[in-house]
Design a protein around this motif. Structure first.
Motif, PDB file in Angstrom:
ATOM      1  N   THR A 143       0.718  -1.598  -0.268  1.00  0.00           N
ATOM      2  CA  THR A 143       0.120  -0.157  -0.157  1.00  0.00           C
ATOM      3  C   THR A 143       0.874   1.413  -0.162  1.00  0.00           C
ATOM      4  O   THR A 143       0.428   2.140   0.014  1.00  0.00           O
ATOM      5  N   GLN A 144       2.316   0.958   0.534  1.00  0.00           N
ATOM      6  CA  GLN A 144       2.758   2.344   0.444  1.00  0.00           C
ATOM      7  C   GLN A 144       3.956   2.073  -0.172  1.00  0.00           C
ATOM      8  O   GLN A 144       5.163   3.065  -0.750  1.00  0.00           O
ATOM      9  N   SER A 145       3.557   1.093  -1.216  1.00  0.00           N
ATOM     10  CA  SER A 145       5.227   1.269  -2.772  1.00  0.00           C
ATOM     11  C   SER A 145       4.865   1.919  -3.995  1.00  0.00           C
ATOM     12  O   SER A 145       3.563   1.600  -3.760  1.00  0.00           O
ATOM     13  N   THR A 146       5.546   2.496  -4.387  1.00  0.00           N
ATOM     14  CA  THR A 146       5.126   2.604  -6.130  1.00  0.00           C
ATOM     15  C   THR A 146       6.008   2.353  -7.052  1.00  0.00           C
ATOM     16  O   THR A 146       7.099   1.380  -6.050  1.00  0.00           O
ATOM     17  N   GLY A 147       6.380   2.533  -8.340  1.00  0.00           N
ATOM     18  CA  GLY A 147       6.866   2.245  -9.058  1.00  0.00           C
ATOM     19  C   GLY A 147       8.635   2.863  -9.126  1.00  0.00           C
ATOM     20  O   GLY A 147       9.267   1.373  -8.600  1.00  0.00           O
ATOM     21  N   ASP A 148       8.617   3.910  -7.858  1.00  0.00           N
ATOM     22  CA  ASP A 148       9.640   4.339  -8.010  1.00  0.00           C
ATOM     23  C   ASP A 148       9.969   3.916  -5.991  1.00  0.00           C
ATOM     24  O   ASP A 148      11.449   4.442  -5.486  1.00  0.00           O
ATOM     25  N   THR A 149       9.329   3.112  -5.009  1.00  0.00           N
ATOM     26  CA  THR A 149       9.444   3.263  -4.254  1.00  0.00           C
ATOM     27  C   THR A 149       9.244   2.506  -3.430  1.00  0.00           C
ATOM     28  O   THR A 149       7.943   1.858  -3.992  1.00  0.00           O
ATOM     29  N   VAL A 150      10.026   1.938  -2.797  1.00  0.00           N
ATOM     30  CA  VAL A 150      10.033  -0.136  -1.691  1.00  0.00           C
ATOM     31  C   VAL A 150       9.497   0.703  -0.330  1.00  0.00           C
ATOM     32  O   VAL A 150      10.410   0.979   0.040  1.00  0.00           O
ATOM     33  N   ALA A 151       8.315   0.023   0.157  1.00  0.00           N
ATOM     34  CA  ALA A 151       8.042  -0.032   1.761  1.00  0.00           C
ATOM     35  C   ALA A 151       8.457  -1.110   2.125  1.00  0.00           C
ATOM     36  O   ALA A 151       8.017  -2.111   2.412  1.00  0.00           O
ATOM     37  N   LEU A 152       9.851  -1.533   2.925  1.00  0.00           N
ATOM     38  CA  LEU A 152       9.937  -2.276   3.413  1.00  0.00           C
ATOM     39  C   LEU A 152       9.336  -2.592   4.836  1.00  0.00           C
ATOM     40  O   LEU A 152       9.691  -0.815   5.816  1.00  0.00           O
ATOM     41  N   THR A 153       9.335  -3.894   5.199  1.00  0.00           N
ATOM     42  CA  THR A 153       8.266  -4.118   6.873  1.00  0.00           C
ATOM     43  C   THR A 153       9.743  -4.388   7.663  1.00  0.00           C
ATOM     44  O   THR A 153       9.789  -5.549   6.875  1.00  0.00           O
ATOM     45  N   PHE A 154       9.206  -4.567   8.926  1.00  0.00           N
ATOM     46  CA  PHE A 154      10.123  -5.713   9.883  1.00  0.00           C
ATOM     47  C   PHE A 154       8.827  -5.494  10.828  1.00  0.00           C
ATOM     48  O   PHE A 154       8.605  -3.974  11.440  1.00  0.00           O
ATOM     49  N   ALA A 155       8.514  -6.198  11.763  1.00  0.00           N
ATOM     50  CA  ALA A 155       7.756  -6.151  13.460  1.00  0.00           C
ATOM     51  C   ALA A 155       9.285  -6.092  14.100  1.00  0.00           C
ATOM     52  O   ALA A 155       9.806  -7.159  14.237  1.00  0.00           O
TER      53      ALA A 155
END
Length: 180
Positions: A143-155
């Motif tokens: 939901t926060q990633s776009t073509g030029d942006t990657v939103a990586l998650t960690f718990a």
């Protein structure tokens, strides 16, 4: 002579009848005869062969792309376990058309909590250098990633999830934000 005359008149009448049955006067020539051969179907009535199925969309997410396995094979060993990395992504949005996409891989170890890291790609090509530390991530927030942006998650240790965004700036990858 009477019988000859009668025979001549009859012969003349028969000849006239045959001569009068030209192609323009006969109902037989005006009525179509039934055909014994089947009619040939027209091109419009013939069903067209179905088009071949489309190939895979190169701009779709493809976590089985050969470029992923090649990139993972080129990674240095996991610093914690000293093992290589499993080429099967835990998560990802690899897309050979995106300016920035990523996959998350884990160390190829039997440890209960193997180390993880993100592997980043620009237009489907592995970015081997110039990337901020990407260890410890375990997912991608679509939901926060776009073509030029990657939103990586960690718990986090208390179950709290954090998001770190990376963006392709035209020349390389930059860290653009932490979101909780």
């Amino acid at each position: 002579m009477g019988s000859r005359l009668t025979l001549s008149v009859l012969s003349f009448a028969a000849a006239a009848a045959v001569a009068g049955c030209g192609s323009g006067d006969s109902t037989v020539s005006k009525t179509p005869m039934p055909s014994t051969s089947a009619p040939t179907p027209s091109a419009a009535a013939t069903p067209a062969a179905p088009p071949p199925p489309p190939g895979p969309d190169p701009c779709a997410v493809n976590l089985a792309a050969p470029a992923i396995a090649q990139a993972v094979a080129d990674l240095p060993k996991d610093p914690r376990s000293q093992q290589g990395w499993n080429p099967e992504p835990v998560a990802g949005n690899y897309n050979e058309c995106a300016p920035l996409s990523a996959v998350i891989v884990k160390a190829n170890t039997n440890a209960p909590n193997p180390n993880t890291r993100a592997v980043m790609f620009h237009l489907g090509k592995y970015i081997p250098t110039g990337i901020p530390d990407t260890y410890g991530f375990n997912g991608i927030d679509a939901t926060q990633s776009t073509g030029d942006t990657v939103a990586l998650t960690f718990a986090g240790g208390m179950g709290l999830q954090s998001v770190v965004k990376f963006r392709w700036n035209g020349n390389g990858v930059e860290l653009i934000g932490n979101v909780r």
